[in-house]
Structures are given as C-alpha cells and as structure tokens.
Design an enzyme around this catalytic site. Structure first.
Site, PDB file in Angstrom:
ATOM      1  N   GLU A   1       0.930  -1.042  -0.011  1.00 44.14           N
ATOM      2  CA  GLU A   1       0.066  -0.265  -0.021  1.00 44.14           C
ATOM      3  C   GLU A   1       0.985   1.151   0.001  1.00 44.14           C
ATOM      4  O   GLU A   1       1.510   1.515   1.134  1.00 44.14           O
ATOM      5  CB  GLU A   1      -0.884   0.023   1.348  1.00 44.14           C
ATOM      6  CG  GLU A   1      -1.769  -1.240   1.240  1.00 44.14           C
ATOM      7  CD  GLU A   1      -3.043  -1.103   0.555  1.00 44.14           C
ATOM      8  OE1 GLU A   1      -3.315  -0.189  -0.397  1.00 44.14           O
ATOM      9  OE2 GLU A   1      -4.020  -1.970   0.253  1.00 44.14           O
TER      10      GLU A   1
ATOM     11  N   CYS B   1      -2.935   8.684   3.059  1.00 40.85           N
ATOM     12  CA  CYS B   1      -2.517   8.428   1.670  1.00 40.85           C
ATOM     13  C   CYS B   1      -3.742   8.648   0.673  1.00 40.85           C
ATOM     14  O   CYS B   1      -3.327   9.216  -0.361  1.00 40.85           O
ATOM     15  CB  CYS B   1      -2.183   6.709   2.018  1.00 40.85           C
ATOM     16  SG  CYS B   1      -3.835   5.974   2.780  1.00 40.85           S
TER      17      CYS B   1
HETATM   18  P1  NAD Z   1       8.077   5.590   4.650  1.00 34.01           P
HETATM   19  O1  NAD Z   1       8.080   4.758   3.369  1.00 34.01           O
HETATM   20  O2  NAD Z   1       9.078   6.292   4.888  1.00 34.01           O
HETATM   21  O3  NAD Z   1       8.045   4.318   6.092  1.00 34.01           O
HETATM   22  C1  NAD Z   1       6.935   3.509   6.289  1.00 34.01           C
HETATM   23  C2  NAD Z   1       7.743   2.345   7.038  1.00 34.01           C
HETATM   24  O4  NAD Z   1       8.672   1.812   6.176  1.00 34.01           O
HETATM   25  C3  NAD Z   1       8.471   2.864   8.267  1.00 34.01           C
HETATM   26  O5  NAD Z   1       8.066   1.762   9.229  1.00 34.01           O
HETATM   27  C4  NAD Z   1       9.895   2.793   7.912  1.00 34.01           C
HETATM   28  O6  NAD Z   1      10.676   2.604   8.913  1.00 34.01           O
HETATM   29  C5  NAD Z   1       9.693   1.592   7.002  1.00 34.01           C
HETATM   30  N1  NAD Z   1      10.942   1.318   6.152  1.00 34.01           N
HETATM   31  C6  NAD Z   1      11.378   2.020   5.268  1.00 34.01           C
HETATM   32  N2  NAD Z   1      12.383   1.534   4.438  1.00 34.01           N
HETATM   33  C7  NAD Z   1      12.446   0.231   4.812  1.00 34.01           C
HETATM   34  C8  NAD Z   1      12.885  -0.763   4.131  1.00 34.01           C
HETATM   35  N3  NAD Z   1      13.834  -0.304   3.114  1.00 34.01           N
HETATM   36  N4  NAD Z   1      12.634  -1.906   4.629  1.00 34.01           N
HETATM   37  C9  NAD Z   1      11.884  -1.940   5.514  1.00 34.01           C
HETATM   38  N5  NAD Z   1      11.166  -1.272   6.354  1.00 34.01           N
HETATM   39  C10 NAD Z   1      11.458  -0.097   5.741  1.00 34.01           C
HETATM   40  O7  NAD Z   1       6.578   6.005   4.827  1.00 34.01           O
HETATM   41  P2  NAD Z   1       6.115   7.227   5.756  1.00 34.01           P
HETATM   42  O8  NAD Z   1       6.889   8.622   5.359  1.00 34.01           O
HETATM   43  O9  NAD Z   1       6.329   6.555   7.131  1.00 34.01           O
HETATM   44  O10 NAD Z   1       4.596   7.509   5.138  1.00 34.01           O
HETATM   45  C11 NAD Z   1       4.163   8.171   4.534  1.00 34.01           C
HETATM   46  C12 NAD Z   1       3.828   7.394   3.067  1.00 34.01           C
HETATM   47  O11 NAD Z   1       3.095   6.466   3.157  1.00 34.01           O
HETATM   48  C13 NAD Z   1       3.419   8.487   1.943  1.00 34.01           C
HETATM   49  O12 NAD Z   1       3.769   8.089   0.639  1.00 34.01           O
HETATM   50  C14 NAD Z   1       1.816   7.723   1.698  1.00 34.01           C
HETATM   51  O13 NAD Z   1       0.923   7.956   0.641  1.00 34.01           O
HETATM   52  C15 NAD Z   1       2.058   6.361   2.122  1.00 34.01           C
HETATM   53  N6  NAD Z   1       0.807   5.816   2.700  1.00 34.01           N
HETATM   54  C16 NAD Z   1      -0.011   4.857   2.008  1.00 34.01           C
HETATM   55  C17 NAD Z   1      -0.892   4.276   2.357  1.00 34.01           C
HETATM   56  C18 NAD Z   1      -1.801   3.216   1.626  1.00 34.01           C
HETATM   57  O14 NAD Z   1      -2.606   2.623   2.189  1.00 34.01           O
HETATM   58  N7  NAD Z   1      -1.485   3.140   0.318  1.00 34.01           N
HETATM   59  C19 NAD Z   1      -1.466   4.446   3.645  1.00 34.01           C
HETATM   60  C20 NAD Z   1      -0.765   5.432   4.455  1.00 34.01           C
HETATM   61  C21 NAD Z   1       0.369   6.086   3.881  1.00 34.01           C
END
Ligand code: NAD
Length: 475
Positions: free
Chosen positions: A249, A283
């Site tokens: 997602e 999101c």
């Molecule tokens: P992010 O991708 O920076 O982090 C999300 C999670 O992934 C965190 O827990 C982070 O520590 C972890 N992470 C990052 N890199 C990783 C890796 N290489 N391996 C494993 N884990 C890793 O996102 P964010 O800044 O926390 O959230 C905002 C983003 O999330 C926005 O782009 C938003 O659109 C998206 N989002 C999407 C949905 C959906 O349902 N499609 C819902 C909420 C947020």
C-alpha cells in the site's frame, strides 16, 4: 505494570508499560516539542526472539476455527474500547493529531471497529466444480508469521489493518512501526495482548535496518507494507531472495474532478475534509483538485470559507481539529512545495505563511489557485495541509491529466449527475473512485492501489484472501 481489560488505563500507565526501564529514544510531541516518552530501540536479536516466539505460537492459533479466532479478536476490540481514551491521548501526543474531529479518538475507534468487522466476514471453502468428473475445492491455509511495516500518519489504524486479517487467517504477526510513532503502536499492541493468547502479536520498534531484516527473514511468510513508493521499491527487491508474498500500500496523489453542475456551497465541506483529513497526512486524501472554469471561482471561495473556520492547534485542546505535521521532514516537504508554487506565480487563497518562530511543526491550512498542472505542488505528493486547485475547461483533457501520474490510489468525481459521474469514474486509473466524497474507507470495501500505488488488497473478504495460502483439494 499490567493493564487489565477491565481497568481503564491512563496514557501514563500505557507509557509505563511500553517504555524501557532505562534509556530509549525520546519521542517529542510535534505540536509542542515536549517529551512524550522514551521508545525502546529493539535490536536484531530482539527481532529474532519475536519471530521465534511468533513462529512457535502459530500452529496452535492456526488450528483454531474462524469462530474461535474471531472471538479472540473481539476480546482484543473490547480491550481497545476499555482503554480508548488513554490510547487516543498517547496517539495525539506522539503523532500530533487532535483528539477531536476525524483524528485520534476516531482512529482508536476505527481500530476496534476494524477488528470486529474483520472477525465477522465469512470465508468458506469455495467449491470450484462438483460433477461426474470429480470435485475441486479452494481453501485458504495460514501462511505462518506475517511481518507488518507501517507509516506514521495513522499508526494505530494502519497497524490494525495489517494485524486483523493476518490473525483472522491463522497467522501470527511481528509489527515494525514507523520510527516516528513507535509508542502508539506499542501501546495499542500492549492493550490488545491483554486479551489475545500469548505471542500472537509482537512489536519490534527498531529503525529501518530492523525493518530490512524483517523483510529478508526466511521465517517471515509475507510482508504487509504501508508507506512510500520509494521504501516499497526497496522492500520488493529485498524480499526477492525469500520469494515473499507482499501487499504493498504505497503513496498516492489523488485527483478530484469537479464538474460544472455542482453547487459549490453544498460540496465545500466534503471537499475540504477529503483533502485535509489528518491535516492532509493521509494516503488517499484529495491532493489535486481540478475544477471546471464555470464553477472555479465559486468553489475556491467556498473552500476558503470552510478553511478559515477550521481550528488548528495542539491536539489535546478539545477545540482543535487540525494539527501539526508529524515531523520536520514532512513540514519541509510541504513548505518547499508551497514556496515553489508561489515562486511560479500561483495565487495563494489562504495560508502559505507559516510562523517559523512558533513551536511545533504547524503549517497553516493552505489553498493555492491559478496553478499549472506541471507545478511540483500538483505533480508530487505533498502529504500535508496544502491543496492546489487547477482550473480546467475540457473534460477529456482533465481525465488525461488525472491519469498522467505513475500513482493511482484514489480519485473522486463531483457532480449533481450520478450516472455521468459513474461513467467518468470508470475512466480514472485508481484503486477506488468516490463520487461526491473522497477518502471514505470501510472494512467491507477492498482497498488498494493501481500503478505504483501498489498491489494486493486490504479489507473485506478479498483482504482475507491475501493473508491465506490458497490450496486446492481435488478428488
Ligand atoms: P516510509 O516509506 O518512509 O516508511 C514506512 C515504514 O517503512 C516505516 O516503518 C519505515 O521505518 C519502514 N521502512 C522504510 N524503508 C524500509 C526498508 N528498506 N525496509 C523495511 N522497512 C522500511 O513512509 P512514511 O513517511 O512513514 O509514510 C508516508 C507515505 O506512506 C506516503 O507516501 C503515503 O502516501 C504512504 N501511505 C500509503 C498508504 C496506503 O494505504 N496506500 C497509507 C498510509 C500512507
């Protein structure tokens, strides 16, 4: 300390239960800079221990019936409800979102509601054929241990979106919360674990390297990931060696298309909240608003009127319904995008002038008009309280603009003519299209993205199927 389901914990009790005895990382309230609490920094060894315990607990849990697992999930929902106010306060302080409006109390309520709904769906084995040639049935077996990685915007609710279908399908779960909101997820899991059998649900609150280890681990059967497209791309690569199942997602940049037949006053509130829910950090929020030239000025004026009257401030103040950005990097993204829009000559209708000397990551509610479609504030995901409003005259051209980006999470069409709106919806490339609203989710409606917004579905019976291993029995 132990928090029993029957007792009503305070936020301080929850913090006591999840903070390390000494040390840990100080988490600061994004509205005030005050220390909220200390988050444990779990290590690779902690992750190994959590996975081993979850793996050992899985066979007995997976052997229960759907009804038995559903009963345990309902008990976890009871525990959340009994501790809802404490959870909401902690969430508000760590994430920044206000208690009221579609924010902290709403999020905690959604956690128990999603658990109950997910526990209630029917998923019987499907008879594929049954005739003189034989019979085939499609069953869904547990996968094993699911790794759940989530973002900071709706940290509790999105954790439940990952945990609930995983448990329901007989899996156990190891959650890696965002480093920005670990206490909220730890507290939620702590409360749920007062009601669930031991070791079904673990939270490992480390940095990204712990997340990467979870993704690569051979004993993790599937990753449920919600976050940015960039992190999702990395996770897809890192999961290749173990051929993991994935639900992705990812990010979005949802377009809303307003047709000339709307009543601007009547839709303004819903347009506003479609864009500004959780102060834009959602999101599937409305992130680009395309308005027909005939109603452009009316829609802009009606939105300004709503925006002017929606209070933003510290989350624990009961009056506020908009809060700060959760962290400095997100604040900078929003501030830079609005600055780029201003520099290009776009017209700021309201906001766009943050008070840099005030505490907290507050960016004022901002509406930007007379902006080109290729402006970065339109083309990139702002994920904050700044909405670009683009004027259009030709419907085919605006549908093309809505579809031009490489993401496709949600979209919306606003019109007095529902049939026409439905026809336009069929031409929009996104996982969900709403009509005369934006961003509404429901545990019965599958949710997921098209294009680089990801793949796999959450919610509903379709969501359950994504947490099971399909198995055909043929005789
Ligand atoms: P992010 O991708 O920076 O982090 C999300 C999670 O992934 C965190 O827990 C982070 O520590 C972890 N992470 C990052 N890199 C990783 C890796 N290489 N391996 C494993 N884990 C890793 O996102 P964010 O800044 O926390 O959230 C905002 C983003 O999330 C926005 O782009 C938003 O659109 C998206 N989002 C999407 C949905 C959906 O349902 N499609 C819902 C909420 C947020």
């Amino acid at each position: 300390m132990t928090v029993e389901t029957a007792t009503f914990a305070t936020a301080a009790d929850l913090l006591d239960a999840v903070q390390p005895a000494t040390g840990g990382r100080e988490m600061l309230d994004p509205a005030t800079g005050a220390v909220v609490g200390r988050a444990p920094e779990h290590t690779a060894a902690d992750l190994e221990a959590a996975i081993a315990a979850a793996r050992a607990a899985q066979p007995a849990w997976g052997a229960l019936t759907h009804a038995e697992r559903g009963a345990a999930m309902n008990s976890a929902a009871d525990a959340i409800e009994a501790n809802a106010e404490a959870l909401a306060e902690l969430l508000s302080r760590e994430q920044g979102k206000p208690l009221n409006g579609p924010n902290a109390r709403f999020e905690v309520g959604a956690c128990s509601a999603w658990l109950r709904a997910t526990a209630s769906f029917e998923l019987e084995p499907e008879v594929l054929f049954d005739d003189e040639g034989g019979r085939a049935e499609l069953h869904y077996r547990p996968l094993g241990v699911v790794g759940a990685i989530g973002p900071w915007n709706w940290p509790m609710m999105i954790a439940v979106w990952q945990i609930a279908p995983s448990l329901r399908m007989g899996n156990t779960v190891v959650v890696k919360p965002s480093g920005n909101t670990p206490l909220s997820v730890l507290a939620l899991a702590h409360v749920m674990n007062t009601a669930l059998p031991a070791d079904l649900l673990h939270v490992v609150a480390g940095r990204r390297d712990v997340g990467a280890l979870l993704v690569e681990h051979p004993d993790i059967a599937k990753i449920m990931f919600t976050g940015s497209t960039g992190a999702g791309q990395k996770i897809i690569k890192d999961s290749a060696d173990t051929v993991k199942r994935l639900t992705m997602e990812l990010g979005g940049n949802d377009a809303g298309i307003v047709l000339p037949d709307v009543d601007a006053q009547a839709i303004a509130q819903d347009l506003f909240w479609g864009a500004f829910i959780n102060t834009g950090q959602t999101c599937a929020a409305l992130k680009r608003l395309y308005v027909h030239e005939d109603v452009y000025d009316d829609v802009c004026a009606a939105l300004v009127e709503v925006a002017r009257n929606v209070p933003m401030g510290v989350g624990l103040d009961e009056n506020n319904v908009l809060g700060p950005l959760q962290n400095k990097s997100q604040y900078d993204i929003v501030a830079n995008l609005v600055q780029a829009a201003k520099d290009s000559g776009a017209r700021v209708l309201i906001g766009g002038d943050p008070d840099e000397s005030a505490p907290g990551y507050f960016y004022p509610t901002t509406l930007v008009a007379d902006i080109d479609n290729d402006n970065p504030l339109v083309a990139e995901e702002q994920f904050g309280p700044a909405l670009p409003i683009i004027k259009y005259s030709n419907l085919d051209a605006v549908i093309e603009q809505a579809n031009a980006l490489d993401v496709g999470l949600g979209g919306s069409v606003w019109s007095a003519d529902r049939d026409r709106a439905i026809e336009i919806a069929s031409r929009i490339q996104s996982g969900t299209v709403w009509i005369n609203k934006h961003g509404a989710v429901d545990p019965r409606m599958p949710f997921g993205g098209m294009k680089q917004s990801g793949f796999g579905l959450e919610f509903g019976v379709e969501g359950l199927k994504h947490l099971g291993a399909p198995q055909v029995i043929n005789y």
